[in-house]
Design an enzyme around this catalytic site. Structure first.
Site, mmCIF file in Angstrom:
data_model
loop_
_atom_site.group_PDB
_atom_site.id
_atom_site.type_symbol
_atom_site.label_atom_id
_atom_site.label_comp_id
_atom_site.label_asym_id
_atom_site.label_seq_id
_atom_site.Cartn_x
_atom_site.Cartn_y
_atom_site.Cartn_z
ATOM 1 N N ASN A 1 -23.215 -26.944 -21.462
ATOM 2 C CA ASN A 1 -22.303 -26.894 -22.613
ATOM 3 C C ASN A 1 -23.114 -27.303 -23.833
ATOM 4 O OD1 ASN A 1 -20.334 -27.230 -24.527
ATOM 5 N ND2 ASN A 1 -19.354 -28.997 -23.544
ATOM 6 N N LYS B 1 -22.322 -27.234 -26.883
ATOM 7 C CA LYS B 1 -21.512 -27.792 -27.985
ATOM 8 C C LYS B 1 -21.942 -27.144 -29.311
ATOM 9 C CE LYS B 1 -20.766 -31.838 -25.166
ATOM 10 N NZ LYS B 1 -20.443 -33.256 -25.050
ATOM 11 N N HIS C 1 -11.805 -29.242 -23.105
ATOM 12 C CA HIS C 1 -12.840 -30.288 -23.169
ATOM 13 C C HIS C 1 -12.283 -31.496 -23.923
ATOM 14 C CE1 HIS C 1 -16.510 -32.391 -24.229
ATOM 15 N NE2 HIS C 1 -17.073 -31.757 -23.227
ATOM 16 N N GLU D 1 -13.514 -33.328 -26.097
ATOM 17 C CA GLU D 1 -13.750 -33.314 -27.542
ATOM 18 C C GLU D 1 -12.692 -32.462 -28.246
ATOM 19 O OE1 GLU D 1 -17.897 -32.217 -27.372
ATOM 20 O OE2 GLU D 1 -18.357 -34.202 -26.562
ATOM 21 N N GLU E 1 -14.391 -34.823 -16.115
ATOM 22 C CA GLU E 1 -15.253 -35.402 -17.143
ATOM 23 C C GLU E 1 -14.628 -36.692 -17.664
ATOM 24 O OE1 GLU E 1 -18.108 -32.306 -18.794
ATOM 25 O OE2 GLU E 1 -16.397 -32.395 -20.128
ATOM 26 N N GLY F 1 -21.615 -38.153 -23.312
ATOM 27 C CA GLY F 1 -22.502 -38.436 -24.429
ATOM 28 C C GLY F 1 -22.803 -39.912 -24.606
ATOM 29 N N SER G 1 -22.777 -37.394 -19.010
ATOM 30 C CA SER G 1 -24.120 -37.973 -18.889
ATOM 31 C C SER G 1 -24.789 -37.623 -17.566
ATOM 32 C CB SER G 1 -24.086 -39.489 -19.110
ATOM 33 O OG SER G 1 -23.618 -39.780 -20.418
ATOM 34 N N GLY H 1 -25.720 -32.938 -23.223
ATOM 35 C CA GLY H 1 -27.018 -33.255 -23.815
ATOM 36 C C GLY H 1 -28.219 -32.785 -23.019
HETATM 37 P P1 PGA Z 1 -22.919 -34.996 -21.785
HETATM 38 O O1 PGA Z 1 -21.666 -34.010 -22.090
HETATM 39 O O2 PGA Z 1 -23.624 -34.412 -20.599
HETATM 40 O O3 PGA Z 1 -23.742 -34.944 -23.036
HETATM 41 O O4 PGA Z 1 -22.348 -36.330 -21.500
HETATM 42 C C1 PGA Z 1 -20.940 -33.452 -21.033
HETATM 43 C C2 PGA Z 1 -19.822 -32.618 -21.596
HETATM 44 O O5 PGA Z 1 -19.292 -32.975 -22.657
HETATM 45 O O6 PGA Z 1 -19.456 -31.575 -21.019
#
Ligand code: PGA
Length: 253
Positions: free
Chosen positions: A12, A14, A98, A100, A170, A176, A215, A237
């Protein structure tokens, strides 16, 4: 352990990736993980990079995904993108709900359901995200929250359509933050999700893929995916560097 579900590693991206950056990253990935037996790979760049990434991964086994969609096929919805448009752009997957989107853009469970059904109507495979916040976990509400999000997302979805859905667990506190759920914490919720799916669709639940996200990194992917109900990852990330994402695709088994 014998796996019956092909693990999926999904990147992803983003809101990262100009067209030239996206071309470079997808080129590097295609060269190395374009065909990885026993593993499926999907990348979800920003909308503006879908076309260039599609042309790079064309002919490889890497699948293209989008990060969001609107539930109507077309109309006066300024700034939105529809499922048929994503199909035209070459997507086979779309990430829905998601955290976010839920936390920063006010997305509600009802909208997640509309989006899931729209994606399925268009032939896309929805990756439906669920997960609790830290206060919810601390209050012992993790499973209740996940159940409510899951039930709402798949309400009214037929068994045939559910078979094309993926669920991504998640935990919001892990996204993140560098703070990953332990394999045991992930497995507990993944098993709960599968049991919940089995309650409504006993014959299907064993074949639905449940991804972990939050993460996930090269050094923890193996332990997470060793859990029996963890069928891959939704990676933020660590999917932005070819080297780390490639390691994750190879490490996870
Ligand atoms: P992250 O994000 O691996 O940076 O924690 C995962 C996600 O938001 O799908």
């Amino acid at each position: 352990m014998i796996r019956t579900r092909t693990p999926l590693l999904a990147g992803n991206w983003k809101m990262w990736g100009t067209r030239s950056e996206a071309a470079a990253l997808s080129t590097a990935l295609t060269a190395v993980v374009g065909r990885t037996p026993g593993r499926e790979v999907m990348i979800a760049p920003p909308f503006t990079a879908l076309e260039v990434v599609r042309s790079v991964i064309d002919g490889s086994a890497i699948q293209l995904g989008a990060q969001n969609l609107h539930w109507e096929p077309k109309g006066a919805f300024t700034g939105e993108i529809s499922a048929p448009m994503l199909v035209e752009a070459g997507c086979t997957y779309v990430i829905i709900g998601h955290s976010e989107r839920r936390q920063l853009f006010g997305e509600l469970d009802a909208g997640v359901n509309l989006k899931t059904r729209a994606a399925l109507r268009a032939g896309l495979a929805p990756v439906i995200c669920v997960g609790e916040t830290l206060p919810e976990r601390d209050a012992g509400e993790t499973l209740g929250r996940v159940q409510a999000q899951l039930d709402a997302a798949i309400a009214g979805v037929s068994a045939a359509d559910l078979a094309r859905c993926l669920i991504a667990y998640e935990p919001v506190w892990a996204i993140g933050t560098g703070r990953t759920a332990t394999p045991a914490q992930a497995q507990e919720v993944h098993a709960f999700i599968r049991a919940r799916l089995a309650a409504g669709h006993p014959s299907l639940a064993a074949s639905i893929r449940i991804l972990y996200g939050g993460s996930m990194k090269p050094d923890n992917v193996r332990a997470l995916m060793a859990e029996v109900d963890v069928d891959g990852g939704l990676v933020g990330g660590a999917s932005l560097q070819a080297e780390s994402f490639v390691r994750m695709v190879r490490e996870g088994s």
